[in-house]
Design an enzyme around this catalytic site. Structure first.
Site: not given
Length: 353
Positions: A136-137, A159
């Site tokens: 979801d990031e 990331y």
């Protein structure tokens, strides 16, 4: 990642590449529930890996473990030649956000270059389905607007940026060759087997050792938490029902701030409801360079495939706390994971592709 082959109504799982911890739950489930199909687990055995997570299936005839690195093209190519691979479930990644700020190049190498190596080899081998496990990031943070699968990617940390870039490589194989890829984006996963650098096992382990929860910044950042078995069901659903070229959000409406999470765990482990006693077990430390406030996701598309999360927070967190009482030392370097910020140097010197 895992390779799976769909024929009529049966799934033949032939390959599972494993790095992050949620994959271990998927491997165990596939090995136990599909005894006629061979599941091959490829793992580099990096600092956060533990083969103890797979002890329940390690002797099964339909399970095979191979140690190897997705960043080695010759090795990966040979693997696809020697094993009949039908479906890939690609979990392999460096995943710890805090670490990514200090090792951005290594995250790019493993997550982007490694994915490119893997998808290229899978395409060449005519794999029937390639599932890329994202996060979801990639959407970046939002305080109010819910993200659906068509929302733009606006990652704010190394990331998330590496996962978003890897998605682009995977998606391009669908656009260019109609290679049957599927992308999933999931909320934070918690449960047994997770290396204690992640917030829930870190807080549990600190409290079980009579140490304070280290909270980055204000602690007001909220996260959505999904129990491991619910995520397993989501991946099995995607393997069976997921359509090539599509993206699926695997999310939950259950959301909690990091400060509230600490209080919940203090209440359960230290047996106190006193606000002042709870504050005693909370240590506010400097924040990471960026820290998104929320990742609200709409998972209607997954609901339409027949999946919804089932495990209530109280049940999931109780099982998780119990597991860490007995299994904290499953990793040789688990103590290092409990520092407020990464203190290890888990990566070898990067030599490049």
């Amino acid at each position: 990642s895992s390779l799976c082959y769909l024929k009529a109504n049966c799934i033949i799982v032939k390959y599972v590449f494993l790095l992050p911890y949620s994959a271990s739950h998927v491997v165990v489930s596939l090995v136990k529930n599909y005894p006629n199909y061979l599941i091959i687990n490829l793992d580099k055995l990096d600092y956060c890996a533990s083969l103890k997570n797979l002890e329940t299936v390690s002797e099964k005839e339909n399970y095979k473990f191979i140690q190897g690195d997705i960043c080695e093209p010759d090795f990966i190519k040979q693997l696809f030649k020697t094993e009949k691979i039908d479906i890939v479930l690609h979990f392999a990644a460096q995943t710890h956000v805090d670490l990514s700020f200090w090792h951005a190049l290594e995250f790019t190498y493993v997550n982007v270059y490694g994915t490119n190596v893997l998808v290229a080899a899978a395409h060449e081998a005519n794999v029937e389905k390639f599932v890329y496990v994202s996060t979801d990031e990639v959407y970046g943070g939002s305080t109010d607007k819910e993200f659906d699968e068509s929302s733009p990617k606006r990652p704010t940390n190394p990331y998330a940026s590496s996962k978003a870039a890897a998605e682009c490589f995977v998606q391009s194989y669908w656009e260019r060759y109609q290679f049957p890829v599927v992308i999933t984006r999931s909320s934070n996963v918690y449960g047994p087997h997770q290396y204690p650098e992640k917030v829930i096992p870190k807080f549990i382990s600190l409290l079980q050792q009579n140490r304070k929860c280290c909270i980055h910044g204000s602690g007001l950042q909220k996260r959505n938490f999904l129990y491991a078995t619910d995520v397993v069901e989501a991946f099995l659903t995607v393997l069976k029902e997921g359509k090539p070229g599509e993206i699926y959000n695997i999310g939950t409406n259950f959301e909690m701030s990091i400060a509230q999470l600490a209080k919940e765990l203090i209440h359960l482990i230290k047996k106190t409801s006193s606000e002042s006693e709870m504050e005693h077990w909370m240590d506010y430390v400097k924040d990471r360079p960026t820290n998104d406030l929320r990742y609200p996701m709409n998972s209607e598309k997954m609901h339409n495939l027949g999946w919804r999360p089932k495990v209530p927070w109280k049940e999931g967190i109780k099982k998780t706390i119990e597991w860490y009482k007995e299994n904290f030392h499953n990793w040789k370097n688990s103590e290092k994971a409990l520092e407020p910020f990464p203190v290890t140097e888990p990566f070898a010197q990067l030599s490049g592709p």
